[in-house]
Design a protein around this motif. Structure first.
Motif, PDB file in Angstrom:
ATOM      1  N   LYS A 158      16.122  57.252  24.562  1.00  0.00           N
ATOM      2  CA  LYS A 158      14.775  57.727  24.258  1.00  0.00           C
ATOM      3  C   LYS A 158      14.745  58.803  23.185  1.00  0.00           C
ATOM      4  O   LYS A 158      13.749  58.960  22.498  1.00  0.00           O
ATOM      5  CB  LYS A 158      14.106  58.232  25.536  1.00  0.00           C
ATOM      6  CG  LYS A 158      13.330  57.137  26.225  1.00  0.00           C
ATOM      7  CD  LYS A 158      12.184  57.696  27.036  1.00  0.00           C
ATOM      8  CE  LYS A 158      11.277  56.568  27.495  1.00  0.00           C
ATOM      9  NZ  LYS A 158      10.446  56.947  28.604  1.00  0.00           N
ATOM     10  N   ARG A 174      13.720  57.687  19.935  1.00  0.00           N
ATOM     11  CA  ARG A 174      12.403  57.103  19.737  1.00  0.00           C
ATOM     12  C   ARG A 174      11.525  58.150  19.053  1.00  0.00           C
ATOM     13  O   ARG A 174      11.259  59.215  19.585  1.00  0.00           O
ATOM     14  CB  ARG A 174      11.790  56.698  21.066  1.00  0.00           C
ATOM     15  CG  ARG A 174      10.605  55.769  20.864  1.00  0.00           C
ATOM     16  CD  ARG A 174       9.723  55.825  22.054  1.00  0.00           C
ATOM     17  NE  ARG A 174      10.089  54.815  23.030  1.00  0.00           N
ATOM     18  CZ  ARG A 174       9.551  54.783  24.241  1.00  0.00           C
ATOM     19  NH1 ARG A 174       8.680  55.686  24.615  1.00  0.00           N
ATOM     20  NH2 ARG A 174       9.906  53.854  25.094  1.00  0.00           N
ATOM     21  N   ALA A 182       8.223  58.729  15.811  1.00  0.00           N
ATOM     22  CA  ALA A 182       7.076  58.062  15.197  1.00  0.00           C
ATOM     23  C   ALA A 182       7.053  58.406  13.716  1.00  0.00           C
ATOM     24  O   ALA A 182       7.119  59.578  13.342  1.00  0.00           O
ATOM     25  CB  ALA A 182       5.780  58.490  15.872  1.00  0.00           C
ATOM     26  N   LEU A 183       7.011  57.377  12.899  1.00  0.00           N
ATOM     27  CA  LEU A 183       7.005  57.547  11.447  1.00  0.00           C
ATOM     28  C   LEU A 183       6.028  56.550  10.833  1.00  0.00           C
ATOM     29  O   LEU A 183       5.715  55.526  11.449  1.00  0.00           O
ATOM     30  CB  LEU A 183       8.399  57.223  10.865  1.00  0.00           C
ATOM     31  CG  LEU A 183       9.594  58.097  11.235  1.00  0.00           C
ATOM     32  CD1 LEU A 183      10.852  57.471  10.669  1.00  0.00           C
ATOM     33  CD2 LEU A 183       9.410  59.512  10.697  1.00  0.00           C
ATOM     34  N   GLU A 222       6.289  43.342  10.659  1.00  0.00           N
ATOM     35  CA  GLU A 222       5.016  43.495  11.369  1.00  0.00           C
ATOM     36  C   GLU A 222       4.609  44.959  11.516  1.00  0.00           C
ATOM     37  O   GLU A 222       3.416  45.286  11.552  1.00  0.00           O
ATOM     38  CB  GLU A 222       5.135  42.857  12.760  1.00  0.00           C
ATOM     39  CG  GLU A 222       3.894  42.980  13.621  1.00  0.00           C
ATOM     40  CD  GLU A 222       4.127  42.492  15.047  1.00  0.00           C
ATOM     41  OE1 GLU A 222       4.867  41.518  15.241  1.00  0.00           O
ATOM     42  OE2 GLU A 222       3.558  43.106  15.973  1.00  0.00           O
ATOM     43  N   ASN A 223       5.599  45.841  11.624  1.00  0.00           N
ATOM     44  CA  ASN A 223       5.300  47.246  11.934  1.00  0.00           C
ATOM     45  C   ASN A 223       6.440  48.138  11.441  1.00  0.00           C
ATOM     46  O   ASN A 223       7.410  47.635  10.851  1.00  0.00           O
ATOM     47  CB  ASN A 223       5.093  47.396  13.443  1.00  0.00           C
ATOM     48  CG  ASN A 223       6.208  46.741  14.233  1.00  0.00           C
ATOM     49  OD1 ASN A 223       7.360  46.748  13.798  1.00  0.00           O
ATOM     50  ND2 ASN A 223       5.885  46.166  15.365  1.00  0.00           N
ATOM     51  N   PHE A 229      -0.548  50.121   3.334  1.00  0.00           N
ATOM     52  CA  PHE A 229      -1.390  50.979   4.165  1.00  0.00           C
ATOM     53  C   PHE A 229      -1.240  50.693   5.654  1.00  0.00           C
ATOM     54  O   PHE A 229      -0.792  51.569   6.386  1.00  0.00           O
ATOM     55  CB  PHE A 229      -2.869  50.946   3.749  1.00  0.00           C
ATOM     56  CG  PHE A 229      -3.097  51.682   2.471  1.00  0.00           C
ATOM     57  CD1 PHE A 229      -3.048  53.066   2.425  1.00  0.00           C
ATOM     58  CD2 PHE A 229      -3.319  50.998   1.288  1.00  0.00           C
ATOM     59  CE1 PHE A 229      -3.221  53.755   1.241  1.00  0.00           C
ATOM     60  CE2 PHE A 229      -3.500  51.684   0.090  1.00  0.00           C
ATOM     61  CZ  PHE A 229      -3.453  53.060   0.070  1.00  0.00           C
ATOM     62  N   SER A 230      -1.605  49.485   6.124  1.00  0.00           N
ATOM     63  CA  SER A 230      -1.637  49.313   7.583  1.00  0.00           C
ATOM     64  C   SER A 230      -0.241  49.439   8.190  1.00  0.00           C
ATOM     65  O   SER A 230      -0.130  49.725   9.382  1.00  0.00           O
ATOM     66  CB  SER A 230      -2.330  48.020   8.011  1.00  0.00           C
ATOM     67  OG  SER A 230      -2.077  46.996   7.121  1.00  0.00           O
ATOM     68  N   HIS A 249       1.360  53.346   5.626  1.00  0.00           N
ATOM     69  CA  HIS A 249       0.742  54.652   5.865  1.00  0.00           C
ATOM     70  C   HIS A 249       0.360  54.894   7.323  1.00  0.00           C
ATOM     71  O   HIS A 249      -0.353  55.843   7.614  1.00  0.00           O
ATOM     72  CB  HIS A 249      -0.508  54.815   4.988  1.00  0.00           C
ATOM     73  CG  HIS A 249      -0.198  55.043   3.539  1.00  0.00           C
ATOM     74  ND1 HIS A 249       0.497  54.134   2.779  1.00  0.00           N
ATOM     75  CD2 HIS A 249      -0.459  56.094   2.717  1.00  0.00           C
ATOM     76  CE1 HIS A 249       0.628  54.607   1.540  1.00  0.00           C
ATOM     77  NE2 HIS A 249       0.066  55.791   1.481  1.00  0.00           N
ATOM     78  N   SER A 250       0.792  54.019   8.235  1.00  0.00           N
ATOM     79  CA  SER A 250       0.453  54.204   9.648  1.00  0.00           C
ATOM     80  C   SER A 250       1.637  54.776  10.401  1.00  0.00           C
ATOM     81  O   SER A 250       2.748  54.270  10.277  1.00  0.00           O
ATOM     82  CB  SER A 250       0.095  52.862  10.288  1.00  0.00           C
ATOM     83  OG  SER A 250      -1.166  52.468   9.857  1.00  0.00           O
ATOM     84  N   VAL A 251       1.368  55.812  11.180  1.00  0.00           N
ATOM     85  CA  VAL A 251       2.418  56.387  12.030  1.00  0.00           C
ATOM     86  C   VAL A 251       2.534  55.522  13.276  1.00  0.00           C
ATOM     87  O   VAL A 251       1.538  55.293  13.965  1.00  0.00           O
ATOM     88  CB  VAL A 251       2.057  57.839  12.423  1.00  0.00           C
ATOM     89  CG1 VAL A 251       3.085  58.404  13.394  1.00  0.00           C
ATOM     90  CG2 VAL A 251       1.937  58.722  11.180  1.00  0.00           C
ATOM     91  N   GLU A 252       3.749  55.034  13.542  1.00  0.00           N
ATOM     92  CA  GLU A 252       3.979  54.213  14.728  1.00  0.00           C
ATOM     93  C   GLU A 252       5.325  54.570  15.340  1.00  0.00           C
ATOM     94  O   GLU A 252       6.204  55.083  14.651  1.00  0.00           O
ATOM     95  CB  GLU A 252       4.011  52.719  14.357  1.00  0.00           C
ATOM     96  CG  GLU A 252       2.711  52.167  13.851  1.00  0.00           C
ATOM     97  CD  GLU A 252       2.816  50.674  13.575  1.00  0.00           C
ATOM     98  OE1 GLU A 252       2.309  49.903  14.379  1.00  0.00           O
ATOM     99  OE2 GLU A 252       3.405  50.288  12.543  1.00  0.00           O
ATOM    100  N   ASN A 253       5.499  54.217  16.600  1.00  0.00           N
ATOM    101  CA  ASN A 253       6.779  54.491  17.261  1.00  0.00           C
ATOM    102  C   ASN A 253       7.868  53.574  16.740  1.00  0.00           C
ATOM    103  O   ASN A 253       7.603  52.416  16.434  1.00  0.00           O
ATOM    104  CB  ASN A 253       6.665  54.214  18.765  1.00  0.00           C
ATOM    105  CG  ASN A 253       5.649  55.089  19.420  1.00  0.00           C
ATOM    106  OD1 ASN A 253       4.469  54.914  19.190  1.00  0.00           O
ATOM    107  ND2 ASN A 253       6.101  56.037  20.217  1.00  0.00           N
ATOM    108  N   THR A 310       1.064  42.807   9.933  1.00  0.00           N
ATOM    109  CA  THR A 310       0.437  43.590  11.000  1.00  0.00           C
ATOM    110  C   THR A 310      -0.522  42.767  11.853  1.00  0.00           C
ATOM    111  O   THR A 310      -0.649  43.003  13.047  1.00  0.00           O
ATOM    112  CB  THR A 310      -0.368  44.777  10.420  1.00  0.00           C
ATOM    113  OG1 THR A 310      -1.130  44.318   9.313  1.00  0.00           O
ATOM    114  CG2 THR A 310       0.525  45.901   9.984  1.00  0.00           C
TER     115      THR A 310
END
Lengths: 189, 392
Positions: free
Chosen positions: B7, B10, B12-13, B144-145, B174-175, B178-182, B275
């Motif tokens: 963990k 893990r 988020a970026l 995808e992410n 962008f999606s 520029h999106s913060v995701e885990n 995405t």
């Protein structure tokens, strides 16, 4: 009706350059530090300094796969109350959902002005920020209120993330003042 | 098992920062950089790593994307592990040199934050730019992410060098960028060991055994060069799967040519990538709860195109919707055309509807995808292209 009941969704309304993105990122990283899944992303419109902007945050205990923009939020945070003059900030906010707005107005005044029947939480974030930090920094101050109202993330996690992101940028003294301001907003009624 | 599922790893970026993080761990020798929205966060983040002394990469600042890819060709031909990044008009400006990079069999890794092409001017996400480059001899991998951007950057670097071909790792502008995701990241030494040291057989600076790169090849030999190149491209498919499976063992994250999501017993199938595939999976789950037999196929490896495998996965479905974020003016879009040819070869006559969505950053919603599945179930399938979320 919300498509994803298990995902907590937030819209931050601000003006370009006002720090809505930073506020959203602090919330997201605080949630990550608590072991949650997040998404934080700006509404990808034409961003100009001073123009109204939207930033979205999702928080969930499960992996978030959905990549739609947030259209049916659980809570809306407005960093600049004049935005409400040109943008319908209460769209899809139901009776049991919350609007947190940087304003000196009373709950009743906000509800009447915005014709809003849900839970309204005005907070004088500019005032608190001027008093403690000496500058108008509503974006981080309002996070204290956000934590109080939503309990979506813990106050300590938010303070820790603020420190992580800003200590190197603004120094120890200013960081501490900001943290005080966040706490003060958290303690407001 | 490695520390992959630990963990503490893990974080988020943004997708852009996730790409830069993977590159930090790979630590290429050369990176040629020129800024363009929405790619800039990748090179900006990486340049900071270099400025902070975390990596020793030679960053070459150039005056255009044409120069960025030209510098990459030079560095890679000289024998250096080389990366670059771009978007949209930048990729279009590179076009001439894309063919040179692949023709010279240079294992350059390029991150692409996919964006619409002008005119009219638009800086937002779609796949038109990378589709424009699909015949240029580059391996193309969609993400995808942020997690997949990180994973594919590592897989892509190794694949480029094993296959001796350039690789594009693609994220949605962008999606994803520029999106913060885990995401979960591996330890740096694990990544370094996985990618391995780059030891090219032949390179320009091998002065004790000199070789020529890019000679003239006329009527008597050019054709064979191109056929050989096609063979290398075809062979890279197996190489991709091998590396992807090795990465799967390392990370615990499933990797394959494509992702089959609840497709096995599905009647209605959607083909999609990027995405929107994540949004579509939520739709599949929701409709499955109502007893509807729906599924989806998300394309990961697009070039070389895993035609037989994709057709194999689709063979039992009743109807197909191909949802694409690119328009091929004058004909059907690339996924549709590639899958149709595969179905034809296998003598499978499955009704298939072409949908186009999300051009120039137009939002796509779960309800839009639900409508696609509903239309399929009602056999609303025609030769006409359907445009989602437009007034057309």
């Amino acid at each position: 009706m919300k498509y994803h009941k298990e995902i907590f969704e937030i819209i931050f309304h601000g003006r370009g350059g006002q720090g809505a993105k930073a506020a959203a990122e602090i919330v997201a990283q605080a949630a990550v530090s608590e072991g949650k899944f997040v998404q934080a992303f700006p509404n990808f419109g034409p961003e100009r300094s001073g123009a109204p902007t939207k930033t979205f945050v999702r928080i969930s205990d499960k992996e978030i796969r959905n990549h739609e923009p947030v259209v049916d939020p659980d809570v809306v945070v407005v960093l600049d109350e004049t935005i409400a003059d040109s943008v319908d900030v209460t769209t899809n906010l139901d009776k049991n959902e919350a609007l947190i707005i940087n304003s000196k107005k009373s709950v009743q005044e906000i509800k009447e002005k915005l014709n809003f029947e849900g839970r309204a939480y005005p907070i004088d974030a500019n005032g608190i920020s001027m008093e403690i930090i000496g500058q108008p920094r509503p974006n981080t101050v309002i996070l204290g209120k956000f934590v109080q109202v939503t309990e979506a993330v813990g106050l300590e996690s938010v303070k820790k993330e603020f420190e992580k992101i800003f200590l190197g940028k603004i120094g120890k003294e200013a960081t501490e003042k900001n943290l005080q301001a966040i706490e003060k907003a958290y303690d407001t009624i | 098992m490695t520390t992959a599922n630990n963990k503490k790893n893990r974080i988020a970026l943004t997708g852009g920062a996730a790409a830069a993080e993977a590159l930090r761990q790979i630590e290429p020798e050369v990176m040629a950089v020129y800024p363009i929205t929405p790619q800039t966060p990748i090179i900006e983040t990486y340049a900071k790593f270099q400025a902070d002394g975390e990596v020793e990469t030679e960053i070459i600042q150039v005056e255009s994307e044409h120069s960025a890819i030209s510098a990459s060709v030079g560095a890679s031909a000289a024998g250096a592990r080389t990366v670059t990044a771009t978007s949209s008009q930048g990729l279009a400006l590179m076009n001439e040199i894309l063919y040179i990079a692949s023709g010279l069999r240079l294992p350059i890794l390029m991150l692409v934050s996919a964006r619409a092409l002008s005119a009219p001017i638009n800086i937002h996400g779609e796949h038109g730019d990378v589709m424009d480059a699909r015949d240029a001899g580059w391996i193309q991998i969609f993400s995808e992410n942020a997690q997949e951007v990180y994973d594919n950057t590592i897989i892509g670097m190794k694949l480029a060098e094993k296959a001796g071909l350039p690789v594009m790792v693609i994220m949605d502008g962008f999606s994803t960028s520029h999106s913060v995701e885990n995401l979960e990241i591996l330890e740096k030494d694990v990544v370094k060991k996985f990618v391995g040291e780059y030891r090219p057989e032949q390179y320009l600076l091998k002065i004790d055994d000199p070789v020529t790169f890019g000679p003239l090849a006329l009527q008597n030999s050019y054709f064979e060069f191109r056929v050989d190149q096609e063979k290398a491209m075809k062979d890279s498919k197996e190489e991709y799967l091998k590396i992807a499976k090795d990465f799967e063992a390392l990370s615990g994250r499933e990797k394959n040519y494509f992702e089959s999501y609840k497709l096995d017993d599905a009647d209605q199938a959607v083909i999609i990538t990027g995405t929107a595939a994540g949004t579509a999976k939520d739709v599949v789950d929701k409709m499955r709860k109502n007893g509807e037999k729906v599924g989806l196929l998300k394309i990961n490896l697009f070039r070389p195109f895993p035609r037989e495998e994709i057709v194999g996965a689709l063979k039992n479905v009743k109807n197909i919707a191909v949802m694409e974020r690119a328009i091929s003016l004058g004909t059907y879009s690339p996924f549709y055309a590639d899958i149709a040819s595969g179905l034809h070869q296998e003598e499978k006559n499955i009704p298939m509807q072409q949908y186009i969505y999300g051009l120039g950053g137009r939002d796509i919603f779960a309800k839009d995808i639900e409508k696609v599945f509903e239309d399929l179930a009602e056999n609303k399938i025609s030769k006409e292209i359907k445009y989602i979320g437009t007034n057309k």
